[in-house]
Scaffold this motif. Structure first.
Motif, mmCIF file in Angstrom:
data_model
loop_
_atom_site.group_PDB
_atom_site.id
_atom_site.type_symbol
_atom_site.label_atom_id
_atom_site.label_comp_id
_atom_site.label_asym_id
_atom_site.label_seq_id
_atom_site.Cartn_x
_atom_site.Cartn_y
_atom_site.Cartn_z
ATOM 1 N N THR A 1 0.812 -0.725 0.493
ATOM 2 C CA THR A 1 -0.301 0.247 -0.265
ATOM 3 C C THR A 1 0.839 1.439 -0.010
ATOM 4 O OG1 THR A 1 -0.410 0.031 1.823
ATOM 5 C CG2 THR A 1 -2.190 -1.100 0.989
ATOM 6 N N SER A 2 2.374 0.993 -0.051
ATOM 7 C CA SER A 2 2.667 2.610 0.248
ATOM 8 C C SER A 2 3.254 2.531 -1.361
ATOM 9 C CB SER A 2 4.270 2.078 0.976
ATOM 10 O OG SER A 2 5.092 2.865 0.882
ATOM 11 N N GLU A 3 3.243 4.568 -1.611
ATOM 12 C CA GLU A 3 3.766 4.995 -2.416
ATOM 13 C C GLU A 3 5.756 4.944 -2.955
ATOM 14 O OE1 GLU A 3 1.637 8.590 -3.314
ATOM 15 O OE2 GLU A 3 -0.223 7.661 -2.450
ATOM 16 N N ARG A 4 5.991 4.255 -1.998
ATOM 17 C CA ARG A 4 7.382 4.685 -2.066
ATOM 18 C C ARG A 4 8.121 3.020 -1.392
ATOM 19 N NH1 ARG A 4 9.192 10.056 2.093
ATOM 20 N NH2 ARG A 4 10.885 9.280 0.709
ATOM 21 N N PRO A 5 7.692 1.628 -2.048
ATOM 22 C CA PRO A 5 8.248 0.433 -1.527
ATOM 23 C C PRO A 5 9.467 0.282 -0.904
ATOM 24 C CG PRO A 5 7.320 0.325 -3.708
ATOM 25 C CD PRO A 5 6.991 1.763 -3.610
ATOM 26 N N SER A 6 10.047 1.153 -1.731
ATOM 27 C CA SER A 6 11.548 0.849 -2.224
ATOM 28 C C SER A 6 12.233 1.602 -0.975
ATOM 29 C CB SER A 6 12.285 1.862 -3.448
ATOM 30 O OG SER A 6 12.212 0.391 -4.642
ATOM 31 N N ASP A 7 11.968 2.724 -0.363
ATOM 32 C CA ASP A 7 12.522 3.485 0.496
ATOM 33 C C ASP A 7 11.849 2.463 1.983
ATOM 34 O OD1 ASP A 7 13.457 4.934 -1.031
ATOM 35 O OD2 ASP A 7 11.918 6.864 -1.147
ATOM 36 N N VAL A 8 10.590 2.279 2.131
ATOM 37 C CA VAL A 8 10.334 0.918 3.104
ATOM 38 C C VAL A 8 10.482 0.195 3.128
ATOM 39 C CG1 VAL A 8 8.286 -0.565 4.042
ATOM 40 C CG2 VAL A 8 7.725 1.384 2.962
ATOM 41 N N LEU A 9 11.615 -0.783 1.732
ATOM 42 C CA LEU A 9 12.719 -1.521 2.501
ATOM 43 C C LEU A 9 14.039 -1.576 2.918
ATOM 44 C CD1 LEU A 9 11.226 -3.996 -0.676
ATOM 45 C CD2 LEU A 9 10.787 -4.813 1.665
ATOM 46 N N ASP A 10 14.689 0.061 2.178
ATOM 47 C CA ASP A 10 15.166 0.855 2.774
ATOM 48 C C ASP A 10 15.888 0.831 4.059
ATOM 49 O OD1 ASP A 10 16.660 0.591 0.552
ATOM 50 O OD2 ASP A 10 16.385 2.675 0.215
ATOM 51 N N GLU A 11 14.435 1.037 4.889
ATOM 52 C CA GLU A 11 14.616 1.368 6.270
ATOM 53 C C GLU A 11 14.275 0.104 6.751
ATOM 54 O OE1 GLU A 11 14.037 4.284 9.283
ATOM 55 O OE2 GLU A 11 14.747 3.998 7.199
ATOM 56 N N ALA A 12 13.928 -0.573 6.287
ATOM 57 C CA ALA A 12 14.147 -2.181 6.766
ATOM 58 C C ALA A 12 15.189 -2.714 7.166
ATOM 59 C CB ALA A 12 12.584 -2.745 6.398
ATOM 60 N N TYR A 13 15.579 -2.467 5.941
ATOM 61 C CA TYR A 13 17.073 -3.709 5.678
ATOM 62 C C TYR A 13 18.112 -2.477 7.029
ATOM 63 C CZ TYR A 13 21.843 -4.722 4.241
ATOM 64 O OH TYR A 13 22.601 -4.816 4.287
ATOM 65 N N ARG A 14 17.623 -1.224 7.507
ATOM 66 C CA ARG A 14 19.276 -0.279 8.121
ATOM 67 C C ARG A 14 18.762 -0.818 9.953
ATOM 68 N NH1 ARG A 14 17.649 3.945 11.868
ATOM 69 N NH2 ARG A 14 15.274 3.766 11.501
ATOM 70 N N VAL A 15 16.673 -0.566 9.612
ATOM 71 C CA VAL A 15 16.628 -1.738 10.995
ATOM 72 C C VAL A 15 17.583 -2.471 11.880
ATOM 73 C CG1 VAL A 15 14.388 0.194 12.065
ATOM 74 C CG2 VAL A 15 14.197 -1.750 11.208
ATOM 75 N N LEU A 16 16.845 -3.585 10.863
ATOM 76 C CA LEU A 16 17.568 -5.239 11.328
ATOM 77 C C LEU A 16 19.108 -5.547 11.619
ATOM 78 C CD1 LEU A 16 15.801 -7.251 8.034
ATOM 79 C CD2 LEU A 16 15.384 -7.151 11.211
ATOM 80 N N GLY A 17 19.372 -5.729 12.618
ATOM 81 C CA GLY A 17 21.214 -6.580 13.012
ATOM 82 C C GLY A 17 22.051 -7.583 12.117
ATOM 83 N N PRO A 18 22.731 -6.997 12.478
ATOM 84 C CA PRO A 18 22.934 -8.692 11.195
ATOM 85 C C PRO A 18 22.139 -10.407 12.223
ATOM 86 C CG PRO A 18 25.124 -7.524 12.148
ATOM 87 C CD PRO A 18 23.374 -6.821 13.023
ATOM 88 N N GLY A 19 22.582 -10.763 10.777
ATOM 89 C CA GLY A 19 21.556 -11.659 10.507
ATOM 90 C C GLY A 19 20.057 -12.030 11.606
ATOM 91 N N GLY A 20 19.799 -10.732 11.196
ATOM 92 C CA GLY A 20 18.822 -10.197 11.570
ATOM 93 C C GLY A 20 17.380 -10.778 10.409
#
Length: 246
Positions: free
Chosen positions: A108-127
């Protein structure tokens, strides 16, 4: 365009169809992630219906709800853990999340790529992340009777490709919600049978929801700095001219 939080709450907590959908998706999640003891678990979009099993054992549970959707207090009768946030700027430090569940947040996001970038950022190594989206081949994406009928539906290949582009490695995938997206009593009475039959006949029968588990890829250090760090200690072993001080 994000759905309104009141519509999502009414569907998942006040309708028999919504409760059936919640159970089917949550059961699949628990087969993949049976526990989260000592872990930090975050949900983005409207993922809170899936997070309740982790409240007792997880180190921390956070329900992130994007501003265009709106926020509601959750869980009922307990200290609130949900927070309103910008969909591409989450109030979590980099690398602090161990498990991330995303439902009604990507399609539902108009910026799905940015959402996935933010998901990648908050996950730790092995997340690891669990991405729950409408399945393009399923009935639920073709009906506006449920939240899965809104936004962009995905095929397995489409979602896996998008995840790889943003640093994720797809690990396991599943489909669920084989029961028709109908409020009629007959379908609700036979919902469990359809789910059981769908698991047996899949991929002949297409589930309405696609679930992909993906891990965070961390690039190995590279570049001249690393080569210098390795080379210089070995110079101590190189032969030196006679008479040169050691």
């Amino acid at each position: 365009m994000h759905l309104d939080v009141q519509d999502l709450r009414n569907f998942y907590y006040r309708s028999t169809l919504g409760r059936a959908a919640q159970k089917a998706v949550r059961d699949e999640m628990l087969e993949l992630w049976p526990e989260a003891k000592g872990l930090t678990v975050a949900g983005f979009g409207f993922a809170v219906p899936l997070l309740r099993p982790y409240l007792s054992d997880a180190r921390r549970v956070i329900g992130l709800m994007p501003a265009p959707q709106g926020v509601m207090p959750w869980p009922a009768g307990m200290a609130n853990v949900s927070v309103l946030c910008e969909e591409t700027l989450w109030p979590i430090e980099t690398g602090h999340v161990d498990r991330l569940v995303m439902m009604h947040g990507l399609e539902t996001s108009e910026r799905p790529s940015d959402v996935l970038d933010e998901a990648y950022r908050v996950l730790g190594p092995g997340g690891r992340g669990l991405f729950v989206v409408p399945h393009r081949a399923g009935l639920w994406s073709q009906s506006d009777a449920t939240p899965f009928g809104y936004g962009r539906p995905y095929s397995s290949g489409q979602l896996e490709t998008q995840l790889r582009r943003h640093g994720f490695m797809p690990e396991r995938s599943r489909t669920t919600l084989f029961q028709p997206p109908s409020h009629r009593r007959f379908w609700r009475k036979t919902g469990a049978m359809w789910e059981s039959m769908g698991k047996t006949l899949s991929p002949v029968m297409s589930g309405g929801v696609l679930i992909i588990e993906a891990s965070k890829r961390v690039q190995a250090p590279s570049g001249p700095g690393l080569r210098e760090a390795v080379r210089k200690p070995l110079e101590a072993l190189s032969p030196k001219p006679v008479g040169e001080a050691v």
